[in-house]
Write an enzyme that holds these catalytic residues in place. Structure first.
Site, PDB file in Angstrom:
ATOM      1  N   SER A 100       0.763  -1.140   0.036  1.00  0.00           N
ATOM      2  CA  SER A 100      -0.089  -0.107   0.021  1.00  0.00           C
ATOM      3  C   SER A 100       0.774   1.167  -0.097  1.00  0.00           C
ATOM      4  O   SER A 100       2.020   1.323   0.451  1.00  0.00           O
ATOM      5  CB  SER A 100      -0.755   0.021   1.120  1.00  0.00           C
ATOM      6  OG  SER A 100      -0.387   0.766   2.158  1.00  0.00           O
ATOM      7  N   LYS A 101       0.261   2.422  -0.743  1.00  0.00           N
ATOM      8  CA  LYS A 101       1.285   3.436  -0.675  1.00  0.00           C
ATOM      9  C   LYS A 101       1.624   4.370   0.437  1.00  0.00           C
ATOM     10  O   LYS A 101       2.312   4.992   0.778  1.00  0.00           O
ATOM     11  CB  LYS A 101       0.812   4.407  -2.026  1.00  0.00           C
ATOM     12  CG  LYS A 101      -0.584   4.950  -1.661  1.00  0.00           C
ATOM     13  CD  LYS A 101      -0.810   5.862  -2.760  1.00  0.00           C
ATOM     14  CE  LYS A 101      -2.154   6.613  -2.792  1.00  0.00           C
ATOM     15  NZ  LYS A 101      -2.922   6.990  -4.305  1.00  0.00           N
ATOM     16  N   ARG A 102       0.610   3.898   1.457  1.00  0.00           N
ATOM     17  CA  ARG A 102       0.890   4.514   2.683  1.00  0.00           C
ATOM     18  C   ARG A 102       1.907   4.131   3.531  1.00  0.00           C
ATOM     19  O   ARG A 102       2.597   4.576   4.542  1.00  0.00           O
ATOM     20  CB  ARG A 102      -0.316   4.454   3.442  1.00  0.00           C
ATOM     21  CG  ARG A 102      -1.353   5.927   3.716  1.00  0.00           C
ATOM     22  CD  ARG A 102      -2.800   5.368   3.943  1.00  0.00           C
ATOM     23  NE  ARG A 102      -3.427   4.597   3.026  1.00  0.00           N
ATOM     24  CZ  ARG A 102      -4.014   3.370   3.410  1.00  0.00           C
ATOM     25  NH1 ARG A 102      -3.763   3.017   4.560  1.00  0.00           N
ATOM     26  NH2 ARG A 102      -4.490   2.691   2.585  1.00  0.00           N
ATOM     27  N   ARG A 103       2.073   2.623   3.421  1.00  0.00           N
ATOM     28  CA  ARG A 103       3.011   1.971   4.082  1.00  0.00           C
ATOM     29  C   ARG A 103       4.490   1.591   3.310  1.00  0.00           C
ATOM     30  O   ARG A 103       5.339   1.360   4.043  1.00  0.00           O
ATOM     31  CB  ARG A 103       2.465   0.529   4.279  1.00  0.00           C
ATOM     32  CG  ARG A 103       2.517  -0.005   5.628  1.00  0.00           C
ATOM     33  CD  ARG A 103       1.653  -1.184   5.945  1.00  0.00           C
ATOM     34  NE  ARG A 103       0.825  -1.740   5.160  1.00  0.00           N
ATOM     35  CZ  ARG A 103      -0.405  -2.367   4.988  1.00  0.00           C
ATOM     36  NH1 ARG A 103      -1.118  -2.200   6.029  1.00  0.00           N
ATOM     37  NH2 ARG A 103      -0.747  -2.748   3.814  1.00  0.00           N
TER      38      ARG A 103
END
Ligand code: GLU
Length: 471
Positions: free
Chosen positions: A235-238
């Site tokens: 995921s792009k947040r992680r």
């Protein structure tokens, strides 16, 4: 004729998962003499930005999917087809396959007793006509089942009774993604839909739409999810997920392509490092497996090292170029010497795993003073280093300035201190380059030249004596 498509939404940087989908579609198109359609799904105006569209085209070009290739068609823009999507929605309504609905979410929750149950069909037989605020719902069959023919997943079966009457156009008349996506695939003559697994749950609904619009559905292929080392969906947040970021950090496009192709597929033997052309020939979508694909940055990095070593000397120098100038390079404009770099480049080429590491290998040649790295200094400068450096300095003041001579001079000095060459090198390397690891020392010294080498040895001796007085 095989016609596949890649249908990204221009909402951000180019996700490595998208890159894999694009590559698999590309391989299928190219190996069959078919066509790869690029369709930009840009109807979500709140999230889309035109600059991301160019980003998609550039990222595709970087991994070898070029708009100039005869297999490439497009880009088409979903937003250009909105009228066509509306027409399809009305066509389904006119044929009795869809109905208007004025239920609110609250009413539905109250009736079903849950926020999570699908639509209960309340408006099915009410015969409502269009009015602002009324959604158009697809009337799904009550009986039978929808069998999705999926080249990766086999034949998942969805009982129709479990598929709710889903919305195809919102209360303002605008068609939803599910429908737009089907209508575009239909209009563009798509024969195989190869995409990420997150779309699998939508597929029975889409397949029903294909049938209701009077067309034979495409063959589907849903690619396994990509996970990080904790087995969480990337995921792009992680996680670092943008292809642009990997390229920006010095991963070679060819290494990325090779690695991405192997995320869920293999050629069936033990080979891993393989040119794209070879993978394109061997790739079979049926051989893609269903289990989550681990995006292993360590393995990717190892691939990258192999690709770097395989470059010709000229190609390696060219590939390093972005890291050798401002703003990336730590030295000032004018300090860089292309001739010196060309001499040292082959020594660095065998050692890098990322192109961006190049600056730390060669900066000692172009900076006025070597970088100062506390940890390297502490590791290399032991009691007795000062005397050793002084003796090396004396030997180097008159040594013939040539690697073998420099090595034998240091060996002799080291022996007089009871040190093997490896141990004797460490303080010299840190004094001259600033770091404990780097290129072969004596070649480095040769390039740096006697004057600068002696000046750096003097500076290190001064630092040691200053440290001693201050402690
Ligand atoms: N626009 C969708 C996405 O970016 C693609 C849907 C599809 O491939 O069918 O996820």
């Amino acid at each position: 004729m095989v016609r596949v498509r890649f249908a990204p939404s221009p909402t951000g940087m180019f996700h490595v998962g998208g890159a894999r989908s694009a590559l698999y579609n590309w391989a299928v198109a190219r190996q069959s003499g078919g066509t790869f359609v690029l369709r930009i799904e840009d109807t979500d105006t709140a999230r889309n930005r035109p600059e991301w569209t160019q980003g998609i085209i550039d990222a595709l070009a970087a991994i070898g999917i070029s708009t100039a290739d005869p297999a490439f068609e497009g880009p088409y823009f979903q937003s250009d087809n909105v009228e066509r999507h509306r027409k399809a929605a009305l066509q389904l309504y006119a044929a009795g396959r869809a109905y208007y609905c004025d239920c609110t979410r609250e009413q539905l929750t109250e009736r079903t007793g849950s926020e999570h149950l699908g639509y209960d069909g309340f408006c099915r037989e009410r015969g409502l006509e269009f009015a602002e605020g009324r959604a158009l719902r697809f009337r799904t069959p009550d009986e039978g089942e929808t069998v999705v023919e999926d080249l990766v997943r086999g034949k998942p079966i969805f009982p129709n009774s479990a598929i709710e009457d889903f919305v195809i156009a919102r209360g303002d008349g605008s068609p939803v993604f599910l429908l737009a996506n089907v209508v575009d695939d239909l209009d563009e003559g798509i024969t195989q839909v190869i995409r990420g697994e997150e779309h699998l749950s939508n597929t029975p609904k889409q397949q029903l739409l294909w049938g209701a619009l009077g067309a034979r559905p495409p063959v589907w292929a849903h690619l396994p999810v990509i996970v990080n080392e904790k087995r969480q969906k990337l995921s792009k947040r992680r996680d670092k997920v943008a292809l642009e970021d990997y390229l920006g950090d010095g991963f070679l496009p060819e290494a990325m392509v090779n690695y991405l192709m192997l995320l869920g597929w293999g050629p069936g033997d033990d080979r891993e490092i393989m040119p794209y052309k070879e993978m394109e020939r061997l790739f079979r979508i049926e051989d893609v497996n269903t289990s989550p694909a681990f995006f292993d940055v360590k393995k990717l990095t190892a691939f990258n090292g192999e690709y770097i070593r395989a470059l010709s000397a000229e190609a390696f120098i060219a590939a390093c170029a972005p890291w050798l100038t401002e703003p990336y390079a730590p030295w000032g404009a004018g300090a860089f010497d292309a001739g010196v770099f060309a001499t040292v480049a082959p020594l660095a080429q065998t050692r890098l795993t990322l192109l961006s590491e190049i600056t730390s290998y060669v900066d000692f040649l172009f900076l006025d003073e070597p970088v100062f790295d506390e940890a390297s200094w502490a590791k290399a400068m032991k009691p007795g280093s000062s005397e050793l450096l002084r003796n090396v300095r004396t030997a180097y003041a008159s040594a013939i300035w040539q690697p073998d001579e420099l090595k034998s001079a240091l060996t002799t000095v080291g022996e007089s201190h009871g040190l093997k060459l490896g141990k004797a090198q460490a303080p010299v390397r840190v004094a001259v380059t600033g770091r404990t690891v780097g290129l072969p020392l004596f070649e480095s010294l040769e390039l740096l030249g006697r004057d600068r080498t002696l000046a750096r040895l003097d500076a290190a001796l001064l630092r040691i004596s200053q440290n001693q007085t201050s402690s």
